[in-house]
Enzyme design. Sequence first.
Site, mmCIF file in Angstrom:
data_model
loop_
_atom_site.group_PDB
_atom_site.id
_atom_site.type_symbol
_atom_site.label_atom_id
_atom_site.label_comp_id
_atom_site.label_asym_id
_atom_site.label_seq_id
_atom_site.Cartn_x
_atom_site.Cartn_y
_atom_site.Cartn_z
ATOM 1 C CE LYS A 247 -27.712 -61.667 72.902
ATOM 2 N NZ LYS A 247 -28.085 -61.045 71.773
ATOM 3 C CB SER B 222 -31.527 -59.552 72.333
ATOM 4 O OG SER B 222 -30.447 -59.726 71.320
ATOM 5 C CB SER C 105 -29.314 -57.753 69.412
ATOM 6 O OG SER C 105 -30.696 -58.062 69.550
HETATM 7 N N1 GLN Z 1 -35.070 -56.316 68.182
HETATM 8 C C1 GLN Z 1 -34.905 -57.324 67.058
HETATM 9 C C2 GLN Z 1 -35.499 -58.462 67.251
HETATM 10 O O1 GLN Z 1 -36.275 -58.726 68.178
HETATM 11 C C3 GLN Z 1 -33.328 -57.518 67.064
HETATM 12 C C4 GLN Z 1 -33.014 -58.511 67.919
HETATM 13 C C5 GLN Z 1 -31.609 -58.916 67.676
HETATM 14 O O2 GLN Z 1 -30.630 -58.146 66.731
HETATM 15 N N2 GLN Z 1 -31.096 -60.157 68.090
HETATM 16 O O3 GLN Z 1 -35.760 -59.315 66.329
#
Ligand code: GLN
Length: 461
Positions: A51, A127, A151
């Site tokens: 990532k 994400s 994510s």
């Molecule tokens: N959707 C969540 C956020 O925007 C989780 C994202 C993540 O785990 N990085 O905070």
Amino acid sequence: MKTPRTIQESLDNIQTWEPHVNAFLELCEVDQEGLPADVAGLLQGLPIAVKANIATTSGHTNASSKILKNFKSPFNATALQRLLDAGVVVVGKTQEDEFGMGASSENNGLPPQTKNPWDVSRVAGGSSGGSAAAVASGEVFMALGTDTGGSVRQPASFCGVVGVKPTYGRVSRHGLLAYGSSLDQAGVLTRRVADAAHMLEIMAGQDVLDATSSPERVGNYVDACKKDIAGLKIGMPKEFFAEGIDPEVKTIVQTAIYSLENVGAIVQEISLPLTPAAIAVYYLIAKAEASSNLARFDGLRYETSDTDTQNLIEYYKHVRGFGFGEEVKRAILMGTYALSSGYVDEWYGKASKVRTLIRKEYEEAFQSVDAIACPVSPEAAFPLGSKSADPLAMYLADAYTVPMSVAGLPAMSVPCGMTKNSLPVGLQIIASHFKEERMFSVASAYENAQTWKDLTPTLPK
Ligand code: GLN
């Protein structure tokens, strides 16, 4: 598409799939000639994707943000370095929501838009959407992601792959571009449970470069995958099957959980009444921490905006206005507000107290059950664009993944069925702190007893 075990197989699959899914922000140069011929490590030459918010010396480490567009890390993240020492090769950096903020990989600051390999009109989740899409389409053997509030697990669920978030502190955060430092963990995405277990076993363990990494002994996750789960008690929290869940997803996940009885587990309903509070707690804490973490980016070195501002403050305003996307700016505003004097006790302080209560509620539940099983997401992958104009709808999609993040628990997604529209659904398995072995035993027993593991997406026309 076959899971690639060599760089060549990976590059071939990337050539076929990448035009359809856009999993990568960039491919890294791979010197196949330079790969040692003698297969020293078990993972020698295994192709992986990383990532964009995880530090790699190959390619860029920009978290899909314009403000870090040209940043090249001089070091590798500890979690990755341990895998590199075992022989893996990084073939590319994957697309994500900017700085990990989002649940669809649509909040990216740099193109292209990642699509779901099972249906390219839908999101891959987020994400870590690019990492999930890359594994699902067979572009790589394994991918690294980060999970702050879901994510790794949610994109794994949307793309029909295995996704693991370890206990907070299990894996070093050194080299992760921080979102919410008390929540962030590096996680793995693979097609099979045992492969995820193998990778995590290598990545896990204390690191002098991360004071929050735990000295707790790393378990034998690979062996745990072979363990019988007869007699284990699995809690099914009723709050995860209440209002808001898609009825088809509900049936698929409930069927999956009860099927654990066929391999000897004892399924029992439990209650976690604080579940509905987790979204508010998570978003207050995550955004507060993000507002502080993001203060360090001044855009002086790694972004590309030309500006003739002479004054430094004006320059910062310009460059941060240009360099950060909408969701990141929302985090800075919300987080700064929640931490501001006069409001800090009411917002951040209160959220921290409820966080402790949520953690206690899980600890108590683990007094009577060995693992907890529930859905990963209230729905399967949604159409591209369907939530991007409504941040609240996007936040609510995280209802089933943020409670474990707030509590710091290990949790993973395992493919558990397909909807009528041929979209994958994930089953979430949670264990108590540092009991990843238990989580892998349940996930592996489930995986061995079903047929979803052999399904892979077909190339779009
Ligand atoms: N959707 C969540 C956020 O925007 C989780 C994202 C993540 O785990 N990085 O905070």
